[in-house]
Design a protein around this motif. Structure first.
Motif, PDB file in Angstrom:
ATOM      1  N   GLY A   7       0.821  -1.212   0.000  1.00  0.00           N
ATOM      2  CA  GLY A   7       0.000   0.000   0.000  1.00  0.00           C
ATOM      3  C   GLY A   7       0.853   1.259   0.000  1.00  0.00           C
ATOM      4  O   GLY A   7       0.588   2.198  -0.760  1.00  0.00           O
ATOM      5  N   ALA A   8       1.884   1.277   0.827  1.00  0.00           N
ATOM      6  CA  ALA A   8       2.796   2.429   0.870  1.00  0.00           C
ATOM      7  C   ALA A   8       3.533   2.580  -0.457  1.00  0.00           C
ATOM      8  O   ALA A   8       3.693   3.693  -0.968  1.00  0.00           O
ATOM      9  CB  ALA A   8       3.790   2.275   2.015  1.00  0.00           C
ATOM     10  N   PHE A   9       3.957   1.466  -1.029  1.00  0.00           N
ATOM     11  CA  PHE A   9       4.661   1.486  -2.306  1.00  0.00           C
ATOM     12  C   PHE A   9       3.789   2.083  -3.408  1.00  0.00           C
ATOM     13  O   PHE A   9       4.223   2.958  -4.163  1.00  0.00           O
ATOM     14  CB  PHE A   9       5.087   0.066  -2.686  1.00  0.00           C
ATOM     15  N   MET A  10       2.543   1.623  -3.472  1.00  0.00           N
ATOM     16  CA  MET A  10       1.644   2.127  -4.514  1.00  0.00           C
ATOM     17  C   MET A  10       1.354   3.606  -4.338  1.00  0.00           C
ATOM     18  O   MET A  10       1.315   4.356  -5.308  1.00  0.00           O
ATOM     19  CB  MET A  10       0.336   1.330  -4.517  1.00  0.00           C
ATOM     20  N   THR A  11       1.181   4.046  -3.101  1.00  0.00           N
ATOM     21  CA  THR A  11       0.906   5.458  -2.841  1.00  0.00           C
ATOM     22  C   THR A  11       2.109   6.316  -3.202  1.00  0.00           C
ATOM     23  O   THR A  11       1.977   7.357  -3.843  1.00  0.00           O
ATOM     24  CB  THR A  11       0.538   5.674  -1.365  1.00  0.00           C
ATOM     25  N   ALA A  12       3.293   5.878  -2.790  1.00  0.00           N
ATOM     26  CA  ALA A  12       4.500   6.662  -3.029  1.00  0.00           C
ATOM     27  C   ALA A  12       4.947   6.629  -4.484  1.00  0.00           C
ATOM     28  O   ALA A  12       5.448   7.625  -5.012  1.00  0.00           O
ATOM     29  CB  ALA A  12       5.639   6.149  -2.147  1.00  0.00           C
ATOM     30  N   THR A  13       4.757   5.492  -5.137  1.00  0.00           N
ATOM     31  CA  THR A  13       5.284   5.325  -6.484  1.00  0.00           C
ATOM     32  C   THR A  13       4.301   5.737  -7.566  1.00  0.00           C
ATOM     33  O   THR A  13       4.690   6.356  -8.555  1.00  0.00           O
ATOM     34  CB  THR A  13       5.693   3.858  -6.709  1.00  0.00           C
ATOM     35  N   PHE A  14       3.058   5.411  -7.401  1.00  0.00           N
ATOM     36  CA  PHE A  14       2.075   5.685  -8.442  1.00  0.00           C
ATOM     37  C   PHE A  14       0.955   6.540  -7.880  1.00  0.00           C
ATOM     38  O   PHE A  14       0.184   6.093  -7.053  1.00  0.00           O
ATOM     39  CB  PHE A  14       1.509   4.387  -9.011  1.00  0.00           C
ATOM     40  N   GLY A  15       0.887   7.745  -8.339  1.00  0.00           N
ATOM     41  CA  GLY A  15      -0.178   8.624  -7.899  1.00  0.00           C
ATOM     42  C   GLY A  15       0.229   9.597  -6.813  1.00  0.00           C
ATOM     43  O   GLY A  15      -0.565  10.405  -6.379  1.00  0.00           O
ATOM     44  N   GLY A  16       1.473   9.510  -6.382  1.00  0.00           N
ATOM     45  CA  GLY A  16       1.941  10.408  -5.331  1.00  0.00           C
ATOM     46  C   GLY A  16       2.506  11.705  -5.883  1.00  0.00           C
ATOM     47  O   GLY A  16       3.028  12.521  -5.131  1.00  0.00           O
ATOM     48  N   SER A  17       2.417  11.882  -7.195  1.00  0.00           N
ATOM     49  CA  SER A  17       2.962  13.093  -7.815  1.00  0.00           C
ATOM     50  C   SER A  17       2.061  13.524  -8.971  1.00  0.00           C
ATOM     51  O   SER A  17       1.077  12.868  -9.276  1.00  0.00           O
ATOM     52  CB  SER A  17       4.375  12.826  -8.332  1.00  0.00           C
ATOM     53  N   ARG A  18       2.442  14.573  -9.602  1.00  0.00           N
ATOM     54  CA  ARG A  18       1.687  15.059 -10.767  1.00  0.00           C
ATOM     55  C   ARG A  18       2.186  14.443 -12.067  1.00  0.00           C
ATOM     56  O   ARG A  18       1.675  14.757 -13.136  1.00  0.00           O
ATOM     57  CB  ARG A  18       1.789  16.578 -10.855  1.00  0.00           C
ATOM     58  N   GLU A  47       7.310   5.539 -14.254  1.00  0.00           N
ATOM     59  CA  GLU A  47       7.980   4.284 -14.622  1.00  0.00           C
ATOM     60  C   GLU A  47       9.348   4.558 -15.248  1.00  0.00           C
ATOM     61  O   GLU A  47      10.308   3.839 -14.979  1.00  0.00           O
ATOM     62  CB  GLU A  47       7.116   3.475 -15.592  1.00  0.00           C
ATOM     63  N   MET A  48       9.438   5.583 -16.079  1.00  0.00           N
ATOM     64  CA  MET A  48      10.704   5.908 -16.721  1.00  0.00           C
ATOM     65  C   MET A  48      11.745   6.338 -15.688  1.00  0.00           C
ATOM     66  O   MET A  48      12.898   5.913 -15.732  1.00  0.00           O
ATOM     67  CB  MET A  48      10.524   7.007 -17.774  1.00  0.00           C
ATOM     68  N   ILE A  49      11.335   7.160 -14.730  1.00  0.00           N
ATOM     69  CA  ILE A  49      12.250   7.583 -13.660  1.00  0.00           C
ATOM     70  C   ILE A  49      12.708   6.362 -12.860  1.00  0.00           C
ATOM     71  O   ILE A  49      13.902   6.207 -12.570  1.00  0.00           O
ATOM     72  CB  ILE A  49      11.587   8.633 -12.757  1.00  0.00           C
ATOM     73  N   ALA A  50      11.781   5.478 -12.529  1.00  0.00           N
ATOM     74  CA  ALA A  50      12.131   4.269 -11.776  1.00  0.00           C
ATOM     75  C   ALA A  50      13.110   3.403 -12.568  1.00  0.00           C
ATOM     76  O   ALA A  50      14.061   2.848 -12.003  1.00  0.00           O
ATOM     77  CB  ALA A  50      10.874   3.478 -11.436  1.00  0.00           C
ATOM     78  N   THR A  51      12.909   3.309 -13.871  1.00  0.00           N
ATOM     79  CA  THR A  51      13.802   2.522 -14.722  1.00  0.00           C
ATOM     80  C   THR A  51      15.198   3.115 -14.752  1.00  0.00           C
ATOM     81  O   THR A  51      16.194   2.404 -14.623  1.00  0.00           O
ATOM     82  CB  THR A  51      13.235   2.426 -16.150  1.00  0.00           C
ATOM     83  N   VAL A  52      15.294   4.422 -14.911  1.00  0.00           N
ATOM     84  CA  VAL A  52      16.603   5.097 -14.956  1.00  0.00           C
ATOM     85  C   VAL A  52      17.331   4.942 -13.621  1.00  0.00           C
ATOM     86  O   VAL A  52      18.520   4.616 -13.582  1.00  0.00           O
ATOM     87  CB  VAL A  52      16.446   6.581 -15.349  1.00  0.00           C
ATOM     88  N   SER A 109       2.825  11.521 -14.909  1.00  0.00           N
ATOM     89  CA  SER A 109       2.019  10.428 -15.443  1.00  0.00           C
ATOM     90  C   SER A 109       2.643   9.094 -15.032  1.00  0.00           C
ATOM     91  O   SER A 109       3.803   9.026 -14.612  1.00  0.00           O
ATOM     92  CB  SER A 109       1.957  10.508 -16.974  1.00  0.00           C
ATOM     93  N   ARG A 110       1.893   8.043 -15.175  1.00  0.00           N
ATOM     94  CA  ARG A 110       2.411   6.707 -14.848  1.00  0.00           C
ATOM     95  C   ARG A 110       3.629   6.389 -15.704  1.00  0.00           C
ATOM     96  O   ARG A 110       4.611   5.819 -15.225  1.00  0.00           O
ATOM     97  CB  ARG A 110       1.296   5.677 -15.068  1.00  0.00           C
ATOM     98  N   VAL A 111       3.595   6.765 -16.976  1.00  0.00           N
ATOM     99  CA  VAL A 111       4.730   6.520 -17.877  1.00  0.00           C
ATOM    100  C   VAL A 111       5.961   7.268 -17.390  1.00  0.00           C
ATOM    101  O   VAL A 111       7.071   6.712 -17.369  1.00  0.00           O
ATOM    102  CB  VAL A 111       4.372   6.920 -19.329  1.00  0.00           C
TER     103      VAL A 111
END
Length: 81
Positions: free
Chosen positions: A49-60, A67-72, A62-64
Motif C-alpha cells: 500500500g505504501a509502495f503504490m501510494t509513493a510510487t504511483f499517484g503520489g505526484s503530478r 515508470e521511466m524515472i524508476a527505470t533510470v 504520469s504513470r509513464v
C-alpha cells in the motif's frame, strides 16, 4: 547473494493469496521484491500500500513518467528490478 525464503503464488493461501491476486491485478505479476515479504503477509499488505501510494499517484507525473524515472534510477543503481 542472500537467500530469502518466500511463499510462491501457487502455495499462497488465505490473506496472502488475496494480496498476491491484488498485486497481480495491478502489475500483471507479483514482483519478487514483494514476494520477499510473503512470510509476513500483514507487512506485505502495508508495504504494498505504501509502495503504490509513493510510487504511483503520489505526484503530478504520469504513470509513464514515473515508470521511466524508476527505470533510470534502477539502471544507475545496477538493480535488475
Amino acid at each position: 547473494m542472500a537467500w530469502i525464503a518466500t511463499i510462491s503464488e501457487e502455495q499462497a493461501q488465505g490473506p496472502l493469496a488475496e494480496l498476491y491476486a491484488g498485486i497481480r491485478a495491478k502489475f500483471g505479476i507479483v514482483p519478487n521484491i514483494m514476494k520477499a515479504l510473503s512470510l509476513r503477509h500483514e507487512m506485505l499488505a502495508k508495504m504494498s500500500g505504501a509502495f503504490m501510494t509513493a510510487t504511483f499517484g503520489g505526484s503530478r507525473l504520469s504513470r509513464v513518467q514515473e515508470e521511466m524515472i524508476a527505470t533510470v534510477v534502477s539502471s544507475i543503481n545496477r538493480c535488475h528490478y
